[in-house]
Scaffold this motif. Structure first.
Motif, PDB file in Angstrom:
ATOM      1  N   ALA A 172      -3.170   6.836   0.557  1.00 19.95           N
ATOM      2  CA  ALA A 172      -1.866   6.571   0.824  1.00 19.95           C
ATOM      3  C   ALA A 172      -1.136   5.909  -0.403  1.00 19.95           C
ATOM      4  CB  ALA A 172      -2.018   5.356   1.975  1.00 19.95           C
ATOM      5  N   ILE A 173      -1.927   4.999  -1.032  1.00 18.20           N
ATOM      6  CA  ILE A 173      -1.378   4.367  -2.394  1.00 18.20           C
ATOM      7  C   ILE A 173      -0.897   5.408  -3.270  1.00 18.20           C
ATOM      8  CG2 ILE A 173      -2.045   3.030  -4.263  1.00 18.20           C
ATOM      9  CD1 ILE A 173      -3.854   1.341  -2.155  1.00 18.20           C
ATOM     10  N   LEU A 174      -1.707   6.400  -3.491  1.00 14.66           N
ATOM     11  CA  LEU A 174      -1.329   7.296  -4.753  1.00 14.66           C
ATOM     12  C   LEU A 174      -0.294   8.115  -4.265  1.00 14.66           C
ATOM     13  CD1 LEU A 174      -4.896   8.752  -5.900  1.00 14.66           C
ATOM     14  CD2 LEU A 174      -3.514   6.731  -6.887  1.00 14.66           C
ATOM     15  N   LEU A 175      -0.164   8.494  -2.862  1.00 12.71           N
ATOM     16  CA  LEU A 175       1.037   9.205  -2.576  1.00 12.71           C
ATOM     17  C   LEU A 175       2.346   8.331  -2.577  1.00 12.71           C
ATOM     18  CD1 LEU A 175      -0.389  10.673   0.980  1.00 12.71           C
ATOM     19  CD2 LEU A 175       0.154  12.031  -1.224  1.00 12.71           C
ATOM     20  N   ALA A 176       2.283   7.152  -2.819  1.00 13.95           N
ATOM     21  CA  ALA A 176       3.374   6.491  -2.456  1.00 13.95           C
ATOM     22  C   ALA A 176       3.990   5.491  -4.038  1.00 13.95           C
ATOM     23  CB  ALA A 176       3.368   5.271  -1.556  1.00 13.95           C
ATOM     24  N   LYS A 225       4.190   5.093  -7.896  1.00 12.59           N
ATOM     25  CA  LYS A 225       4.498   6.103  -9.181  1.00 12.59           C
ATOM     26  C   LYS A 225       4.079   5.585 -10.378  1.00 12.59           C
ATOM     27  CE  LYS A 225       7.878   7.919  -6.496  1.00 12.59           C
ATOM     28  NZ  LYS A 225       7.721   6.874  -5.356  1.00 12.59           N
ATOM     29  N   GLN A 226       3.242   4.542 -10.770  1.00  7.88           N
ATOM     30  CA  GLN A 226       2.756   4.070 -11.856  1.00  7.88           C
ATOM     31  C   GLN A 226       1.483   4.920 -11.802  1.00  7.88           C
ATOM     32  OE1 GLN A 226       3.501   2.133  -9.355  1.00  7.88           O
ATOM     33  NE2 GLN A 226       3.816   0.060  -9.962  1.00  7.88           N
ATOM     34  N   PRO A 227       0.880   4.877 -12.951  1.00  5.67           N
ATOM     35  CA  PRO A 227      -0.420   5.425 -13.250  1.00  5.67           C
ATOM     36  C   PRO A 227      -1.565   4.655 -12.672  1.00  5.67           C
ATOM     37  CG  PRO A 227       0.801   5.282 -15.582  1.00  5.67           C
ATOM     38  CD  PRO A 227       1.432   4.596 -14.216  1.00  5.67           C
ATOM     39  N   VAL A 228      -2.428   5.515 -12.213  1.00  5.07           N
ATOM     40  CA  VAL A 228      -3.445   4.778 -11.332  1.00  5.07           C
ATOM     41  C   VAL A 228      -4.172   3.549 -12.094  1.00  5.07           C
ATOM     42  CG1 VAL A 228      -5.422   6.290 -12.069  1.00  5.07           C
ATOM     43  CG2 VAL A 228      -5.507   5.232 -10.021  1.00  5.07           C
ATOM     44  N   GLU A 229      -4.305   3.620 -13.242  1.00  8.95           N
ATOM     45  CA  GLU A 229      -4.899   2.456 -14.087  1.00  8.95           C
ATOM     46  C   GLU A 229      -3.889   1.208 -13.917  1.00  8.95           C
ATOM     47  OE1 GLU A 229      -4.327   5.311 -15.434  1.00  8.95           O
ATOM     48  OE2 GLU A 229      -6.150   6.152 -15.670  1.00  8.95           O
ATOM     49  N   GLN A 230      -2.787   1.400 -13.448  1.00 10.60           N
ATOM     50  CA  GLN A 230      -1.905   0.009 -13.319  1.00 10.60           C
ATOM     51  C   GLN A 230      -1.910  -0.441 -11.884  1.00 10.60           C
ATOM     52  OE1 GLN A 230       1.979   0.787 -15.059  1.00 10.60           O
ATOM     53  NE2 GLN A 230       1.119   1.867 -16.792  1.00 10.60           N
ATOM     54  N   LEU A 231      -2.590   0.206 -11.109  1.00 13.17           N
ATOM     55  CA  LEU A 231      -2.567   0.082  -9.566  1.00 13.17           C
ATOM     56  C   LEU A 231      -3.842  -0.575  -9.089  1.00 13.17           C
ATOM     57  CD1 LEU A 231      -1.495   3.645  -8.302  1.00 13.17           C
ATOM     58  CD2 LEU A 231      -0.141   1.574  -8.746  1.00 13.17           C
ATOM     59  N   ILE A 232      -4.600  -0.777 -10.051  1.00 13.92           N
ATOM     60  CA  ILE A 232      -5.989  -1.541  -9.982  1.00 13.92           C
ATOM     61  C   ILE A 232      -5.996  -2.965 -10.315  1.00 13.92           C
ATOM     62  CG2 ILE A 232      -7.117   0.785  -9.833  1.00 13.92           C
ATOM     63  CD1 ILE A 232      -8.370  -0.129 -12.326  1.00 13.92           C
ATOM     64  N   LEU A 278       4.312  -2.460  -4.002  1.00 14.02           N
ATOM     65  CA  LEU A 278       5.495  -2.526  -2.975  1.00 14.02           C
ATOM     66  C   LEU A 278       5.946  -1.477  -2.296  1.00 14.02           C
ATOM     67  CD1 LEU A 278       7.383  -4.816  -5.623  1.00 14.02           C
ATOM     68  CD2 LEU A 278       5.776  -5.680  -4.078  1.00 14.02           C
ATOM     69  N   GLU A 279       5.521   0.093  -2.702  1.00 11.54           N
ATOM     70  CA  GLU A 279       6.217   1.249  -2.241  1.00 11.54           C
ATOM     71  C   GLU A 279       5.651   1.110  -0.572  1.00 11.54           C
ATOM     72  OE1 GLU A 279       8.609   2.896  -3.081  1.00 11.54           O
ATOM     73  OE2 GLU A 279       8.582   2.015  -5.107  1.00 11.54           O
ATOM     74  N   PRO A 280       6.563   1.675   0.491  1.00 14.72           N
ATOM     75  CA  PRO A 280       5.988   1.979   1.799  1.00 14.72           C
ATOM     76  C   PRO A 280       4.912   2.756   1.785  1.00 14.72           C
ATOM     77  CG  PRO A 280       8.298   1.924   1.418  1.00 14.72           C
ATOM     78  CD  PRO A 280       7.873   1.986   0.083  1.00 14.72           C
ATOM     79  N   LYS A 281       3.938   2.756   2.608  1.00 14.03           N
ATOM     80  CA  LYS A 281       2.838   3.553   2.754  1.00 14.03           C
ATOM     81  C   LYS A 281       2.833   4.390   4.067  1.00 14.03           C
ATOM     82  CE  LYS A 281       1.185   1.765  -1.226  1.00 14.03           C
ATOM     83  NZ  LYS A 281       2.251   0.777  -1.517  1.00 14.03           N
TER      84      LYS A 281
END
Length: 402
Positions: free
Chosen positions: A110-114, A116-123, A138-141
């Motif tokens: 759900a996070i990757l679908l929503a 826009k940043q590279p995965v390394e910036q989401l962890i 912050l994006e809706p899931k």
């Protein structure tokens, strides 16, 4: 004495339990105005049981597709493939079917679908000095429904861990918007889990229930959640491997659910006592490195030694756990609490055929230093990075647990 200064938070959730609970799936899709539900699961549940075929029949045309190649500990490539498949299917709702790995992986899908940043910036990131940093996503899931095949404390949380062989620790994601909108404890779905998996996940639930009793002061809500979680888990454990009886498996799901609810009611995981934190970090590193080891087996094999080595740092917590296990009475010497607690838990674990030494797990002894290094990067266990100063003691403790 109760802690009367607390706050409790409730999250919207519908829970369906029992025989034919899955028949309520269409109503949940309608409630969320979803028309393209996408299922995420593993190969075993899809190809060795009739559960996914049953769900396809129930969902009808609303089933937009199935990704059935999710693996143990949610490896990043599998999660990315699942996200690509869900995107291609134009999914508007996700359904996780399985236990901890699949449930956590679906949150990351759900996070990757929503985002826009590279995965390394989401962890969560671990600077060389200072506390870990968890970014806000912050994006809706998409809404998520979790259909359990085994009890797991991951069922209604917001954090997820993903395996990445390129890193020396798990990738940790946190987003409250990935909490499920519905949970299903369907009797037939839970009976698809083989006895070994049911036993392993149940042992993990009971272990956490015991660790959570270590709080010196709890709010009345938290105490109620924790005492009932332990009662449910202990009563269900001897019957959990019966492939014909769904009742103990549903009771274990309820125990895991209460463990999560106690956090929403103001509780803290393990109340930050050293024993629970160290076991949790060691176990996460261990089963992430060795695919054949489950979380339950890892917890059981580590508990006695870690408790004997670290329990003296929090003797009152150990006494409270021992009291909950029936191994302690008021007036007993605090110095005896770690040994009493360790012995009581080892007796429970042995009674259901679980290991109590690392040497029983069929892992190479030379992997112990790497387990220590990976345990130093675990946000839930060590958000303030205190373990770094304990590296030598941690390694000595693992060696003693062998």
């Amino acid at each position: 004495m109760y802690n009367c200064d607390f706050r409790a938070i409730g999250y919207p959730l519908r829970l369906y339990s029992g025989k034919d609970a899955l028949e309520n799936l269409p109503a949940e899709l309608k409630r969320h105005r979803a028309q393209r539900a996408f299922i995420v699961c593993g190969r075993s549940v899809s190809r060795k049981t009739g559960l996914i075929a049953r769900m396809r029949r129930i969902l009808g045309q609303a089933c937009a597709g199935v990704f059935d190649e999710m693996e143990k500990e949610s490896p990043l490539p599998a999660v990315q493939r699942a996200a690509d498949a869900a995107r291609a299917a134009q999914a508007d709702l996700l359904i996780a079917v399985g236990a901890g790995s699949v449930v956590q992986a679906t949150r990351v899908v759900a996070i990757l679908l929503a985002e826009k940043q590279p995965v390394e910036q989401l962890i969560t990131r671990y600077p060389e000095s200072g506390p870990a940093i968890s970014p806000r996503l912050l994006e809706p899931k998409l809404p998520i429904i979790n259909v359990l095949t085994a009890a797991t404390s991951a069922q209604n949380r917001a954090g997820s861990a993903v395996k990445n062989d390129q890193l020396d620790h798990r990738m940790e994601f946190f987003d409250p918007k990935t909490r499920p909108v519905a949970l299903f404890w369907d009797a037939g779905a839970l009976l698809t889990a083989p006895p070994g998996l049911a036993r392993s996940t149940a042992a993990a639930v009971l272990w956490r229930a015991a660790m959570n009793l270590g709080a010196v002061r709890m709010s009345p809500l938290v105490e109620g959640d924790r005492l009932q979680a332990l009662r449910l888990a202990r009563n269900a454990l001897p019957r959990i491997a019966d492939a014909r009886d769904a009742e103990p498996r549903i009771a274990m799901c309820a125990a895991a659910f209460l463990q999560n609810r106690d956090a929403d009611d103001g509780g803290t995981m393990f109340e930050r006592h050293w024993t629970g934190r160290v076991i949790y970090a060691f176990a996460a590193a261990l089963f992430n490195m060795h695919a054949h080891v489950g979380q339950g087996e890892a917890n059981c094999a580590l508990t006695g030694t870690v408790m004997r080595r670290f329990g003296a740092r929090d003797p009152e917590a150990m006494a409270r756990i021992a009291r909950g296990l029936g191994a302690w009475q008021d007036g007993d010497p605090l110095a005896a609490a770690p040994e009493r607690t360790a012995a009581a838990l080892e007796e429970i674990f042995r009674s259901i055929g679980m290991p109590v030494r690392l040497s029983e797990l069929d892992i190479p002894r030379d992997s112990l230093p790497r387990i220590v290094e990976r345990s130093l990067k675990n946000f839930n266990a060590d958000p303030k990075r205190e373990f770094v100063r304990e590296r030598e003691l941690l390694l000595a403790t693992l060696e003693a647990a062998w």
